[in-house]
Write an enzyme that holds these catalytic residues in place. Structure first.
Site, PDB file in Angstrom:
ATOM      1  NE  ARG A 264      -3.778  -2.177   0.124  1.00  0.00           N
ATOM      2  CZ  ARG A 264      -3.446  -3.392  -0.328  1.00  0.00           C
ATOM      3  NH1 ARG A 264      -2.309  -3.624  -0.949  1.00  0.00           N
ATOM      4  NH2 ARG A 264      -4.288  -4.390  -0.173  1.00  0.00           N
TER       5      ARG A 264
ATOM      6  CB  SER B  89      -9.379  -0.794   4.591  1.00  0.00           C
ATOM      7  OG  SER B  89     -10.062  -1.974   4.265  1.00  0.00           O
TER       8      SER B  89
ATOM      9  CD  GLU C  56      -5.354   0.801   2.716  1.00  0.00           C
ATOM     10  OE1 GLU C  56      -5.171  -0.111   3.552  1.00  0.00           O
ATOM     11  OE2 GLU C  56      -5.931   0.613   1.638  1.00  0.00           O
TER      12      GLU C  56
HETATM   13  C1  LIG Z   1     -15.596   0.391  -1.171  1.00  0.00           C
HETATM   14  C2  LIG Z   1     -14.102   0.499  -1.332  1.00  0.00           C
HETATM   15  C3  LIG Z   1     -13.337  -0.648  -1.472  1.00  0.00           C
HETATM   16  C4  LIG Z   1     -11.929  -0.556  -1.631  1.00  0.00           C
HETATM   17  N1  LIG Z   1     -11.213  -1.712  -1.770  1.00  0.00           N
HETATM   18  C5  LIG Z   1      -9.870  -1.635  -1.922  1.00  0.00           C
HETATM   19  C6  LIG Z   1      -9.069  -2.819  -2.084  1.00  0.00           C
HETATM   20  O1  LIG Z   1      -9.570  -3.930  -2.126  1.00  0.00           O
HETATM   21  N2  LIG Z   1      -7.726  -2.662  -2.208  1.00  0.00           N
HETATM   22  C7  LIG Z   1      -7.131  -1.443  -2.187  1.00  0.00           C
HETATM   23  O2  LIG Z   1      -5.892  -1.361  -2.321  1.00  0.00           O
HETATM   24  N3  LIG Z   1      -7.846  -0.320  -2.034  1.00  0.00           N
HETATM   25  C8  LIG Z   1      -9.186  -0.373  -1.903  1.00  0.00           C
HETATM   26  N4  LIG Z   1      -9.934   0.766  -1.740  1.00  0.00           N
HETATM   27  C9  LIG Z   1      -9.244   2.063  -1.648  1.00  0.00           C
HETATM   28  C10 LIG Z   1      -9.099   2.801  -2.995  1.00  0.00           C
HETATM   29  O3  LIG Z   1     -10.114   2.412  -3.886  1.00  0.00           O
HETATM   30  C11 LIG Z   1      -7.751   2.531  -3.633  1.00  0.00           C
HETATM   31  O4  LIG Z   1      -6.745   2.975  -2.783  1.00  0.00           O
HETATM   32  C12 LIG Z   1      -7.628   3.231  -4.992  1.00  0.00           C
HETATM   33  O5  LIG Z   1      -6.527   2.669  -5.680  1.00  0.00           O
HETATM   34  C13 LIG Z   1      -7.458   4.744  -4.898  1.00  0.00           C
HETATM   35  O6  LIG Z   1      -7.517   5.280  -6.215  1.00  0.00           O
HETATM   36  P1  LIG Z   1      -8.113   6.731  -6.484  1.00  0.00           P
HETATM   37  O7  LIG Z   1      -7.926   7.028  -7.910  1.00  0.00           O
HETATM   38  O8  LIG Z   1      -9.508   6.831  -5.971  1.00  0.00           O
HETATM   39  O9  LIG Z   1      -7.139   7.618  -5.604  1.00  0.00           O
HETATM   40  P2  LIG Z   1      -7.499   8.951  -4.788  1.00  0.00           P
HETATM   41  O10 LIG Z   1      -8.422   8.593  -3.665  1.00  0.00           O
HETATM   42  O11 LIG Z   1      -7.924  10.006  -5.718  1.00  0.00           O
HETATM   43  O12 LIG Z   1      -6.074   9.292  -4.188  1.00  0.00           O
HETATM   44  C14 LIG Z   1      -5.503   8.441  -3.205  1.00  0.00           C
HETATM   45  C15 LIG Z   1      -4.025   8.827  -3.028  1.00  0.00           C
HETATM   46  O13 LIG Z   1      -3.343   8.569  -4.254  1.00  0.00           O
HETATM   47  C16 LIG Z   1      -2.793   9.782  -4.764  1.00  0.00           C
HETATM   48  N5  LIG Z   1      -2.995   9.794  -6.218  1.00  0.00           N
HETATM   49  C17 LIG Z   1      -4.135   9.670  -6.920  1.00  0.00           C
HETATM   50  N6  LIG Z   1      -3.878   9.708  -8.248  1.00  0.00           N
HETATM   51  C18 LIG Z   1      -2.544   9.879  -8.370  1.00  0.00           C
HETATM   52  C19 LIG Z   1      -1.657   9.993  -9.464  1.00  0.00           C
HETATM   53  N7  LIG Z   1      -2.090   9.953 -10.728  1.00  0.00           N
HETATM   54  N8  LIG Z   1      -0.331  10.162  -9.206  1.00  0.00           N
HETATM   55  C20 LIG Z   1       0.133  10.210  -7.939  1.00  0.00           C
HETATM   56  N9  LIG Z   1      -0.655  10.099  -6.867  1.00  0.00           N
HETATM   57  C21 LIG Z   1      -1.981   9.929  -7.072  1.00  0.00           C
HETATM   58  C22 LIG Z   1      -3.544  10.911  -4.099  1.00  0.00           C
HETATM   59  O14 LIG Z   1      -2.742  12.082  -4.049  1.00  0.00           O
HETATM   60  C23 LIG Z   1      -3.810  10.296  -2.729  1.00  0.00           C
HETATM   61  O15 LIG Z   1      -2.665  10.414  -1.919  1.00  0.00           O
HETATM   62  C24 LIG Z   1     -11.313   0.708  -1.615  1.00  0.00           C
HETATM   63  C25 LIG Z   1     -12.097   1.872  -1.501  1.00  0.00           C
HETATM   64  C26 LIG Z   1     -13.474   1.775  -1.374  1.00  0.00           C
HETATM   65  C27 LIG Z   1     -14.297   3.022  -1.263  1.00  0.00           C
END
Ligand SMILES: Cc1cc2nc3c(=O)[nH]c(=O)nc-3n(C[C@H](O)[C@H](O)[C@H](O)COP(=O)(O)OP(=O)(O)OC[C@H]3O[C@@H](n4cnc5c(N)ncnc54)[C@H](O)[C@@H]3O)c2cc1C
Length: 313
Positions: free
Chosen positions: A175, A225, A302
């Site tokens: 992560r 989470s 996280e």
């Molecule tokens: C219902 C639910 C279930 C989930 N299940 C999982 C799971 O099974 N496994 C898991 O790992 N996660 C899970 N997550 C968490 C989340 O979906 C992941 O962490 C996802 O990869 C985040 O992507 P995002 O584009 O939404 O990032 P954001 O929420 O937009 O950003 C998260 C972080 O990443 C950074 N970021 C975003 N885009 C970039 C980029 N292009 N370059 C650099 N940094 C960037 C942001 O600055 C921030 O620090 C879950 C979330 C929810 C709501």
């Protein structure tokens, strides 16, 4: 000159028109919490991202990369800075190699790769958010992480240079990545995805999607989470789920204002309607304190806390 003007002045007219001021972050995050961002800049390609980044450096403003907003807590006060919203979603498949923009939905990538006969990403079915967010945090589940498949990444460094780097430099770990530690922004990635058994992968996808529907909040806003799973006691062993410990301290009954622990998963905070960032932080602190008191373990978040950005001057 006001800082907003210093930022906008640095942009060519076509990019200035894309900038949106005062967008509520609750509209861009899955937890549906957060006040207005000073400016939100949607970037469809690396050059647009670079120009927005350069203007932020010039204005002396903090910049935050946002993908699907599925792993962040935004502040009620909003964000005084630049939210760089990665929106490019190109995807090209050649053989087992996929070149993809940061803004494509991760699950869309999974569906597309299966459609192209590549089975390897089925494990990630249903993870919300974008490819960029997934790579930055090395998203994973069911025994795999997205970093395993990355061959190259195009990143925008903290200094504003666009660079192509390999997986070693990305520094994938549980992560997290060196990429994110260094404040680099992921713009594009090249993934190599094994073909494998397609029928088995389709079945695996259906299973994971059903599992998520059964165990994760569907109608209630959440950010996944809240806390990271624990380091294994012995290297190589499985991590202990933070949710297990939280369950044992009765977290599922905890609530602060409209922020509550999800009834089916003790490590997920849901927004019951009008939760504010203060409610969420108080609830997370209570969850953490209960586990510390009972088990002597400090849970690490996280979910990324955006904070309020630059201080008001
Ligand atoms: C219902 C639910 C279930 C989930 N299940 C999982 C799971 O099974 N496994 C898991 O790992 N996660 C899970 N997550 C968490 C989340 O979906 C992941 O962490 C996802 O990869 C985040 O992507 P995002 O584009 O939404 O990032 P954001 O929420 O937009 O950003 C998260 C972080 O990443 C950074 N970021 C975003 N885009 C970039 C980029 N292009 N370059 C650099 N940094 C960037 C942001 O600055 C921030 O620090 C879950 C979330 C929810 C709501």
């Amino acid at each position: 000159m006001p800082i907003e003007d210093r930022f906008l002045d640095r942009l060519p007219a076509a990019l200035r028109d894309r900038v949106r001021c005062g967008v509520p972050l609750r509209d861009l995050t899955t937890l549906r919490v957060g006040g207005p961002a000073a400016v939100v800049c949607p970037a469809d390609n690396p050059e647009q991202a670079r120009r927005f980044h350069e203007a932020a450096l010039h204005a002396g403003w903090p910049l935050f990369a946002l993908g699907g907003g599925s792993n962040v807590l935004a502040d009620d006060a909003g964000y005084r800075g630049v939210v760089l919203h990665l929106t490019g979603c190109d995807c090209t498949v050649r053989g087992d190699t996929i070149t993809v923009s940061a803004g494509l939905g991760l699950d869309d990538l999974v569906a597309r790769s299966l459609g192209e006969g590549l089975a390897g990403l089925a494990f990630a079915s249903g993870i919300p958010g974008t490819v960029g967010g997934a790579l930055a945090g090395n998203a994973g589940c069911y025994g795999h992480e997205i970093g395993e498949f990355v061959r190259e990444a195009v990143v925008l460094t903290r200094d504003g240079d666009v660079r192509r780097i390999g997986p070693r430099e990305c520094g994938f770990r549980y992560r997290g990545t060196a990429l994110r530690d260094e404040g680099a922004i992921l713009l594009e990635a090249v993934l190599q995805v094994p073909a494998g058994d397609l029928a088995a992968a389709a079945a695996e996808r259906a299973l994971h999607l059903a599992d998520r529907l059964a165990k994760h909040p569907v109608t209630e806003p959440s950010a996944g989470s809240w806390f990271r799973n624990l380091e294994p006691a012995v290297p190589g062993e499985r991590r202990r789920a933070a949710g297990e410990l939280l369950d044992q301290v009765g977290a599922k009954a905890m609530r602060e204002g409209d922020a509550a622990v999800f009834a089916k998963h003790a490590n997920i905070i849901v927004n019951l309607g009008r939760a504010g960032s203060g409610d969420v932080r108080r609830l997370a602190a209570r969850m953490q304190a209960a586990v510390r008191e009972r088990f002597g373990v400090d849970l690490a978040p996280e979910v990324r806390d955006l904070g309020p950005g630059a201080p008001l001057t």
